[in-house]
Design an enzyme around this catalytic site. Structure first.
Site, PDB file in Angstrom:
ATOM      1  N   GLN A  40       0.806  -1.230   0.000  1.00 39.61           N
ATOM      2  CA  GLN A  40       0.000   0.000   0.000  1.00 39.61           C
ATOM      3  C   GLN A  40       0.834   1.273   0.000  1.00 39.61           C
ATOM      4  O   GLN A  40       0.487   2.233  -0.681  1.00 39.61           O
ATOM      5  CB  GLN A  40      -0.923  -0.004   1.229  1.00 39.61           C
ATOM      6  CG  GLN A  40      -1.855   1.191   1.290  1.00 39.61           C
ATOM      7  CD  GLN A  40      -2.676   1.207   2.578  1.00 39.61           C
ATOM      8  OE1 GLN A  40      -2.593   0.296   3.400  1.00 39.61           O
ATOM      9  NE2 GLN A  40      -3.460   2.253   2.749  1.00 39.61           N
ATOM     10  N   ASP A  64      -1.486   2.029  -3.959  1.00 41.03           N
ATOM     11  CA  ASP A  64      -2.632   2.392  -3.121  1.00 41.03           C
ATOM     12  C   ASP A  64      -3.855   2.277  -4.025  1.00 41.03           C
ATOM     13  O   ASP A  64      -3.968   3.006  -5.013  1.00 41.03           O
ATOM     14  CB  ASP A  64      -2.472   3.819  -2.578  1.00 41.03           C
ATOM     15  CG  ASP A  64      -3.595   4.194  -1.628  1.00 41.03           C
ATOM     16  OD1 ASP A  64      -4.770   3.851  -1.919  1.00 41.03           O
ATOM     17  OD2 ASP A  64      -3.318   4.829  -0.594  1.00 41.03           O
ATOM     18  N   ALA A  95     -12.073   1.052   6.195  1.00 41.05           N
ATOM     19  CA  ALA A  95     -12.994   2.148   6.483  1.00 41.05           C
ATOM     20  C   ALA A  95     -12.300   3.045   7.499  1.00 41.05           C
ATOM     21  O   ALA A  95     -11.485   2.554   8.290  1.00 41.05           O
ATOM     22  CB  ALA A  95     -14.303   1.613   7.066  1.00 41.05           C
ATOM     23  N   TYR A 157     -19.079  -3.592  13.119  1.00 37.40           N
ATOM     24  CA  TYR A 157     -18.571  -3.751  11.745  1.00 37.40           C
ATOM     25  C   TYR A 157     -19.182  -2.662  10.842  1.00 37.40           C
ATOM     26  O   TYR A 157     -18.550  -2.194   9.897  1.00 37.40           O
ATOM     27  CB  TYR A 157     -18.850  -5.163  11.215  1.00 37.40           C
ATOM     28  CG  TYR A 157     -17.934  -5.560  10.077  1.00 37.40           C
ATOM     29  CD1 TYR A 157     -16.554  -5.612  10.251  1.00 37.40           C
ATOM     30  CD2 TYR A 157     -18.448  -5.890   8.822  1.00 37.40           C
ATOM     31  CE1 TYR A 157     -15.705  -5.973   9.212  1.00 37.40           C
ATOM     32  CE2 TYR A 157     -17.608  -6.259   7.784  1.00 37.40           C
ATOM     33  CZ  TYR A 157     -16.242  -6.304   7.981  1.00 37.40           C
ATOM     34  OH  TYR A 157     -15.416  -6.663   6.945  1.00 37.40           O
ATOM     35  N   LYS A 164     -18.811  -4.886   2.296  1.00 39.12           N
ATOM     36  CA  LYS A 164     -18.602  -6.308   1.984  1.00 39.12           C
ATOM     37  C   LYS A 164     -19.806  -6.881   1.228  1.00 39.12           C
ATOM     38  O   LYS A 164     -19.643  -7.769   0.382  1.00 39.12           O
ATOM     39  CB  LYS A 164     -18.346  -7.120   3.257  1.00 39.12           C
ATOM     40  CG  LYS A 164     -17.007  -6.829   3.937  1.00 39.12           C
ATOM     41  CD  LYS A 164     -15.799  -7.125   3.057  1.00 39.12           C
ATOM     42  CE  LYS A 164     -14.506  -7.160   3.864  1.00 39.12           C
ATOM     43  NZ  LYS A 164     -13.308  -7.232   2.985  1.00 39.12           N
ATOM     44  N   LEU A 196      -3.501  -7.233  11.491  1.00 40.01           N
ATOM     45  CA  LEU A 196      -3.396  -5.776  11.722  1.00 40.01           C
ATOM     46  C   LEU A 196      -4.753  -5.101  11.598  1.00 40.01           C
ATOM     47  O   LEU A 196      -5.076  -4.187  12.351  1.00 40.01           O
ATOM     48  CB  LEU A 196      -2.429  -5.141  10.720  1.00 40.01           C
ATOM     49  CG  LEU A 196      -0.937  -5.296  10.966  1.00 40.01           C
ATOM     50  CD1 LEU A 196      -0.157  -4.548   9.880  1.00 40.01           C
ATOM     51  CD2 LEU A 196      -0.547  -4.774  12.349  1.00 40.01           C
ATOM     52  N   ALA A 197      -5.567  -5.560  10.623  1.00 38.79           N
ATOM     53  CA  ALA A 197      -6.888  -4.956  10.395  1.00 38.79           C
ATOM     54  C   ALA A 197      -7.822  -5.198  11.583  1.00 38.79           C
ATOM     55  O   ALA A 197      -8.844  -4.528  11.697  1.00 38.79           O
ATOM     56  CB  ALA A 197      -7.515  -5.495   9.116  1.00 38.79           C
TER      57      ALA A 197
HETATM   58  P1  NAD Z   1      -4.318  -6.849   7.008  1.00 40.57           P
HETATM   59  O1  NAD Z   1      -4.297  -5.559   7.740  1.00 40.57           O
HETATM   60  O2  NAD Z   1      -3.162  -7.741   7.152  1.00 40.57           O
HETATM   61  O3  NAD Z   1      -4.606  -6.618   5.462  1.00 40.57           O
HETATM   62  C1  NAD Z   1      -5.383  -5.564   4.973  1.00 40.57           C
HETATM   63  C2  NAD Z   1      -4.633  -5.025   3.788  1.00 40.57           C
HETATM   64  O4  NAD Z   1      -5.385  -3.989   3.142  1.00 40.57           O
HETATM   65  C3  NAD Z   1      -3.281  -4.413   4.193  1.00 40.57           C
HETATM   66  O5  NAD Z   1      -2.267  -5.049   3.457  1.00 40.57           O
HETATM   67  C4  NAD Z   1      -3.419  -2.962   3.777  1.00 40.57           C
HETATM   68  O6  NAD Z   1      -2.206  -2.407   3.322  1.00 40.57           O
HETATM   69  C5  NAD Z   1      -4.430  -3.104   2.650  1.00 40.57           C
HETATM   70  N1  NAD Z   1      -5.054  -1.824   2.285  1.00 40.57           N
HETATM   71  C6  NAD Z   1      -5.911  -1.063   3.004  1.00 40.57           C
HETATM   72  N2  NAD Z   1      -6.202   0.068   2.326  1.00 40.57           N
HETATM   73  C7  NAD Z   1      -5.503   0.010   1.162  1.00 40.57           C
HETATM   74  C8  NAD Z   1      -5.363   0.883   0.054  1.00 40.57           C
HETATM   75  N3  NAD Z   1      -5.996   2.076   0.000  1.00 40.57           N
HETATM   76  N4  NAD Z   1      -4.557   0.501  -0.971  1.00 40.57           N
HETATM   77  C9  NAD Z   1      -3.905  -0.682  -0.937  1.00 40.57           C
HETATM   78  N5  NAD Z   1      -3.994  -1.547   0.085  1.00 40.57           N
HETATM   79  C10 NAD Z   1      -4.777  -1.198   1.125  1.00 40.57           C
HETATM   80  O7  NAD Z   1      -5.671  -7.577   7.481  1.00 40.57           O
HETATM   81  P2  NAD Z   1      -6.405  -8.886   6.947  1.00 40.57           P
HETATM   82  O8  NAD Z   1      -7.295  -9.279   8.057  1.00 40.57           O
HETATM   83  O9  NAD Z   1      -5.433  -9.825   6.378  1.00 40.57           O
HETATM   84  O10 NAD Z   1      -7.352  -8.303   5.797  1.00 40.57           O
HETATM   85  C11 NAD Z   1      -7.349  -8.794   4.470  1.00 40.57           C
HETATM   86  C12 NAD Z   1      -8.772  -8.940   3.952  1.00 40.57           C
HETATM   87  O11 NAD Z   1      -9.430  -9.955   4.688  1.00 40.57           O
HETATM   88  C13 NAD Z   1      -9.633  -7.689   4.083  1.00 40.57           C
HETATM   89  O12 NAD Z   1     -10.449  -7.569   2.944  1.00 40.57           O
HETATM   90  C14 NAD Z   1     -10.482  -8.014   5.295  1.00 40.57           C
HETATM   91  O13 NAD Z   1     -11.688  -7.309   5.251  1.00 40.57           O
HETATM   92  C15 NAD Z   1     -10.688  -9.493   5.079  1.00 40.57           C
HETATM   93  N6  NAD Z   1     -11.146 -10.253   6.241  1.00 40.57           N
HETATM   94  C16 NAD Z   1     -10.476 -10.191   7.431  1.00 40.57           C
HETATM   95  C17 NAD Z   1     -10.918 -10.930   8.523  1.00 40.57           C
HETATM   96  C18 NAD Z   1     -10.230 -10.838   9.869  1.00 40.57           C
HETATM   97  O14 NAD Z   1     -10.871 -11.139  10.882  1.00 40.57           O
HETATM   98  N7  NAD Z   1      -8.951 -10.478   9.930  1.00 40.57           N
HETATM   99  C19 NAD Z   1     -12.052 -11.747   8.389  1.00 40.57           C
HETATM  100  C20 NAD Z   1     -12.713 -11.801   7.159  1.00 40.57           C
HETATM  101  C21 NAD Z   1     -12.236 -11.045   6.099  1.00 40.57           C
HETATM  102  O1  0WE Z   2     -12.739  -6.610   7.458  1.00 34.79           O
HETATM  103  C1  0WE Z   2     -12.202  -6.620   8.553  1.00 34.79           C
HETATM  104  C2  0WE Z   2     -11.339  -5.465   8.995  1.00 34.79           C
HETATM  105  C3  0WE Z   2     -11.791  -4.213   8.347  1.00 34.79           C
HETATM  106  C4  0WE Z   2     -11.134  -2.939   8.756  1.00 34.79           C
HETATM  107  C5  0WE Z   2     -10.324  -2.747   9.864  1.00 34.79           C
HETATM  108  C6  0WE Z   2      -9.816  -1.478  10.142  1.00 34.79           C
HETATM  109  C7  0WE Z   2      -8.977  -1.185  11.362  1.00 34.79           C
HETATM  110  C8  0WE Z   2      -8.113   0.043  11.183  1.00 34.79           C
HETATM  111  C9  0WE Z   2     -11.432  -1.858   7.962  1.00 34.79           C
HETATM  112  N1  0WE Z   2     -10.961  -0.630   8.211  1.00 34.79           N
HETATM  113  C10 0WE Z   2     -10.160  -0.420   9.289  1.00 34.79           C
HETATM  114  N2  0WE Z   2      -9.735   0.841   9.513  1.00 34.79           N
HETATM  115  C11 0WE Z   2      -8.813   1.147  10.460  1.00 34.79           C
HETATM  116  O2  0WE Z   2      -8.490   2.345  10.689  1.00 34.79           O
HETATM  117  N3  0WE Z   2     -12.429  -7.688   9.378  1.00 34.79           N
HETATM  118  C12 0WE Z   2     -13.344  -8.714   8.952  1.00 34.79           C
HETATM  119  C13 0WE Z   2     -11.862  -7.809  10.735  1.00 34.79           C
HETATM  120  C14 0WE Z   2     -12.854  -7.211  11.661  1.00 34.79           C
HETATM  121  O3  0WE Z   2     -12.915  -5.874  11.843  1.00 34.79           O
HETATM  122  C15 0WE Z   2     -13.995  -5.633  12.671  1.00 34.79           C
HETATM  123  C16 0WE Z   2     -14.601  -6.845  13.025  1.00 34.79           C
HETATM  124  C17 0WE Z   2     -13.877  -7.861  12.359  1.00 34.79           C
HETATM  125  C18 0WE Z   2     -14.170  -9.325  12.414  1.00 34.79           C
HETATM  126  C19 0WE Z   2     -14.482  -4.426  13.129  1.00 34.79           C
HETATM  127  C20 0WE Z   2     -15.592  -4.440  13.970  1.00 34.79           C
HETATM  128  C21 0WE Z   2     -16.210  -5.627  14.312  1.00 34.79           C
HETATM  129  C22 0WE Z   2     -15.718  -6.845  13.854  1.00 34.79           C
END
Ligand code: NAD
Ligand code: 0WE
Length: 262
Positions: A40, A64, A95, A157, A164, A196-197
């Site tokens: 990113q 990005d 978000a 969420y 989503k 991290l997310a």
């Molecule tokens: P992560 O933080 O490791 O990955 C999220 C990625 O999104 C990061 O690499 C970040 O750099 C990238 N990103 C965000 N904004 C961006 C932008 N403007 N340009 C380019 N890249 C951008 O977290 P993760 O949990 O591995 O998330 C990956 C996917 O899985 C996401 O779509 C998330 O919604 C989805 N997901 C996560 C979970 C969970 O519980 N962790 C569950 C279901 C789905």
């Molecule tokens: O999709 C996600 C993560 C989405 C996410 C997380 C962040 C944290 C930092 C999107 N935007 C941001 N923006 C930030 O500034 N998941 C599925 C993981 C997740 O996130 C939640 C969950 C779950 C599960 C947020 C609230 C409730 C449940």
């Protein structure tokens, strides 16, 4: 021979070794894929460089996804290495933080809504559109990551759930549009994983505990498990599957009510 032997794969969304995209990268390597990565921003570059090196990949490009110019530059950069490729992985969601706090109707704003939908859903179509001319040779695949908040109301969420829902509709529309070109498009709806997310999301630990207590498998899922399902869905073993959202969530989504006794 691996099920992804020789398949050239672009992975968008690695941020750390906890990332779902990293679980996908490892599984893809194990099954014989050749990998390229995007990151990113400069803050993440050195980490993604290291991860790429570990996967015998020397293709690491910035992007990005909220910028059309950076998406163009990503594919210009990728074309210098690959004239065509087989698999696109989209593992990106965002978000503004204030959107993920409190109740939906207190938190949602026009700007928060727009950013969530732009980065988390439109970016998949944008990457898919520009990848399309390089994926015309048959048996190619695109994959994205969703969450149960797309189809169920969940605490905190909030607008990410709407984004989503849009992403899952995007999977169906992209699959419909690209099927005749031999490009399959699918999604994985993963259960909660501490990436991290998920860092700093209030009550995230409680959500993991809730899944461990109530999901049919009585545990959460790992990035390795998501990676293995991704490998299957993008391989020729899944040649008849497109437009589908596959849950990798210990069965949590099937519940109508939790068990009343443990
Ligand atoms: P992560 O933080 O490791 O990955 C999220 C990625 O999104 C990061 O690499 C970040 O750099 C990238 N990103 C965000 N904004 C961006 C932008 N403007 N340009 C380019 N890249 C951008 O977290 P993760 O949990 O591995 O998330 C990956 C996917 O899985 C996401 O779509 C998330 O919604 C989805 N997901 C996560 C979970 C969970 O519980 N962790 C569950 C279901 C789905
Ligand atoms: O999709 C996600 C993560 C989405 C996410 C997380 C962040 C944290 C930092 C999107 N935007 C941001 N923006 C930030 O500034 N998941 C599925 C993981 C997740 O996130 C939640 C969950 C779950 C599960 C947020 C609230 C409730 C449940």
């Amino acid at each position: 021979m691996g099920i992804l032997s020789g398949k050239k794969t672009l992975i968008v969304g690695v941020a750390s070794r906890k990332s779902i995209a990293w679980g996908i990268a490892e599984a893809f390597r194990q099954h014989g894929a050749e990998l390229a990565f995007s990151y990113q921003n400069e803050r993440l570059k050195s980490r993604v460089d290291q991860i790429a090196e570990q996967c015998q990949s020397d293709i690491v490009l910035p992007c990005d996804v909220s910028s059309d110019a950076e998406i163009d530059q990503l594919f210009d950069g990728l074309s210098a290495h690959w004239s065509q490729f087989d698999i696109l992985i989209h593992s990106v969601g965002f978000a503004p933080r204030d959107q993920l706090e409190g109740h939906y109707m207190d938190a949602v704003t026009r700007e928060g809504f727009q950013i969530a939908h732009d980065v988390s859903s439109y970016s998949f179509s944008a990457l898919g559109r520009i990848a399309r001319p390089m994926m015309q040779h048959g048996n190619t695949a695109m994959l994205t990551l969703s969450y149960l908040g797309a189809t169920r109301a969940m605490p905190f969420y909030n607008v990410m759930g709407l984004a989503k829902a849009s992403l899952e509709a995007n999977v169906r529309y992209m699959a419909h549009s690209l099927g005749r070109e031999g490009i399959r498009v699918n999604g994985i709806s993963a259960g909660p994983i501490k990436t991290l997310a998920a860092a700093g999301i209030s009550n995230f630990r409680k959500m993991l505990d809730h899944v461990e207590t109530n999901a049919p498998l009585r545990r959460t899922v790992t990035i390795e498990e998501v990676g293995q399902t991704a490998a299957f869905l993008c391989s020729d073993m899944a040649s008849g599957i497109t437009g589908e959202i596959t849950h990798v969530d210990s069965g949590f989504n099937i519940l109508g009510m939790t068990d009343l006794e443990g």
